[in-house]
Scaffold this motif. Structure first.
Motif, PDB file in Angstrom:
ATOM      1  N   SER A 133      46.127  27.962  38.797  1.00 44.90           N
ATOM      2  CA  SER A 133      45.850  28.220  40.205  1.00 44.90           C
ATOM      3  C   SER A 133      45.216  29.576  40.476  1.00 44.90           C
ATOM      4  O   SER A 133      44.481  29.732  41.452  1.00 44.90           O
ATOM      5  N   ILE A 134      45.470  30.558  39.638  1.00 43.22           N
ATOM      6  CA  ILE A 134      45.073  31.928  39.963  1.00 43.22           C
ATOM      7  C   ILE A 134      43.571  32.085  40.119  1.00 43.22           C
ATOM      8  O   ILE A 134      43.104  32.861  40.966  1.00 43.22           O
ATOM      9  N   GLY A 135      42.788  31.356  39.337  1.00 39.98           N
ATOM     10  CA  GLY A 135      41.333  31.437  39.474  1.00 39.98           C
ATOM     11  C   GLY A 135      40.866  30.959  40.836  1.00 39.98           C
ATOM     12  O   GLY A 135      39.956  31.550  41.429  1.00 39.98           O
ATOM     13  N   LYS A 136      41.492  29.904  41.352  1.00 41.62           N
ATOM     14  CA  LYS A 136      41.144  29.382  42.675  1.00 41.62           C
ATOM     15  C   LYS A 136      41.498  30.393  43.764  1.00 41.62           C
ATOM     16  O   LYS A 136      40.740  30.573  44.729  1.00 41.62           O
ATOM     17  N   VAL A 137      42.648  31.040  43.604  1.00 40.60           N
ATOM     18  CA  VAL A 137      43.076  32.026  44.593  1.00 40.60           C
ATOM     19  C   VAL A 137      42.090  33.192  44.641  1.00 40.60           C
ATOM     20  O   VAL A 137      41.626  33.592  45.715  1.00 40.60           O
ATOM     21  N   VAL A 138      41.769  33.743  43.480  1.00 41.03           N
ATOM     22  CA  VAL A 138      40.842  34.892  43.417  1.00 41.03           C
ATOM     23  C   VAL A 138      39.473  34.508  43.982  1.00 41.03           C
ATOM     24  O   VAL A 138      38.848  35.293  44.709  1.00 41.03           O
ATOM     25  N   ALA A 139      39.012  33.310  43.696  1.00 40.51           N
ATOM     26  CA  ALA A 139      37.697  32.872  44.164  1.00 40.51           C
ATOM     27  C   ALA A 139      37.621  32.785  45.684  1.00 40.51           C
ATOM     28  O   ALA A 139      36.538  32.943  46.263  1.00 40.51           O
ATOM     29  N   ASP A 140      38.762  32.550  46.338  1.00 42.12           N
ATOM     30  CA  ASP A 140      38.778  32.391  47.797  1.00 42.12           C
ATOM     31  C   ASP A 140      39.038  33.692  48.554  1.00 42.12           C
ATOM     32  O   ASP A 140      39.081  33.693  49.784  1.00 42.12           O
ATOM     33  N   ILE A 141      39.202  34.798  47.842  1.00 43.82           N
ATOM     34  CA  ILE A 141      39.413  36.083  48.508  1.00 43.82           C
ATOM     35  C   ILE A 141      38.118  36.499  49.224  1.00 43.82           C
ATOM     36  O   ILE A 141      37.039  36.468  48.633  1.00 43.82           O
ATOM     37  N   PRO A 142      38.184  36.904  50.486  1.00 44.66           N
ATOM     38  CA  PRO A 142      36.971  37.302  51.220  1.00 44.66           C
ATOM     39  C   PRO A 142      36.244  38.464  50.536  1.00 44.66           C
ATOM     40  O   PRO A 142      36.855  39.306  49.875  1.00 44.66           O
ATOM     41  N   GLU A 143      34.938  38.508  50.714  1.00 45.07           N
ATOM     42  CA  GLU A 143      34.102  39.496  50.031  1.00 45.07           C
ATOM     43  C   GLU A 143      34.362  40.926  50.502  1.00 45.07           C
ATOM     44  O   GLU A 143      34.056  41.877  49.778  1.00 45.07           O
TER      45      GLU A 143
END
Length: 229
Positions: A16-26
């Motif tokens: 899951s962690i990759g999905k979480v990091v990918a969704d962090i706002p820029e």
């Protein structure tokens, strides 16, 4: 624009962690994943997704959070964050809703903002019955003993870094979130709740997913509430 760092405690969250990091706002200047003694590829996956990865071998949510805070607070003035956002690494929170938590702080109306899963839209089954009861009991005690109205001890929260440091957080396990809310109340800090969305986590919860975890967490939360009264 305020500088924002995100701290994500993570224990065995490789799926899951990759999905979480990918969704962090820029606009977030640093995504800090604290690998909390994982036995899987959590650290490698987070690093590949672009996060700063720290390692905390001592198990415990609070241990992981403190590792991230210490790292963020020690940054040079030009990169030191103004605001810290906490969220879980299991993909149950919606990082895209971070603006909802940051707005009251940026507007100057709050020092801490709790994302309430109870007030927001949540997927069926995302909060287990024991979690709902635990939240109800803990927030009821906070209201009776500290005079503050909360509906949730949600992990998705934002707080000014300097405010957070003034709280002198001590708990290193299950009592971390409620300690923050209790101490903020004692110090008359401005705190508000905002509704946030919530979905079923990826994988099984290490706390609410087991009887042992549920009992230990419940005991520690109640103990912490009375400890700081």
């Amino acid at each position: 624009m305020a500088r924002v760092n995100v701290i994500i405690p993570a224990y065995n969250e490789e799926h899951s962690i990759g999905k979480v990091v990918a969704d962090i706002p820029e606009f977030v200047t640093d995504v800090i994943v604290v690998n909390n003694n994982s036995s899987d590829r959590t650290a490698e996956t987070a690093s590949q997704a672009g996060a700063t990865v720290l390692h905390e071998p001592k198990p415990g949510y609070g241990h992981a959070c403190m590792k991230g805070i210490t790292y963020a607070a020690a940054k040079p003035a030009e990169t030191r964050p103004d605001i810290i956002v906490f969220l879980d690494g299991d993909f149950s929170d919606y990082p895209q809703e971070m603006d909802l938590l940051l707005k009251p702080i940026v507007d100057g109306t709050a020092d801490m903002v709790i994302g309430s899963r109870v007030l927001g839209k949540r997927e069926a089954g995302s909060l287990l019955p024991q979690q709902l009861f635990g939240n109800w009991l803990a927030t009821k005690l906070l209201r009776l003993l500290y005079g503050v109205k909360y509906t949730d001890l949600g992990p998705f929260r934002a707080i000014k870094l300097d405010t957070l440091l003034k709280l002198n957080m001590q708990d290193r396990t299950y009592g971390w979130t409620v300690e923050m809310q209790a101490k903020a109340a004692k110090q008359n800090m401005r705190s508000v709740e905002v509704p946030v969305s919530y979905r079923k986590r990826i994988g099984v919860s290490k706390v609410s997913g087991t009887i042992k975890g549920t009992v230990l967490a419940g005991y520690k939360i109640i103990f912490t509430i009375f400890r700081y009264m």
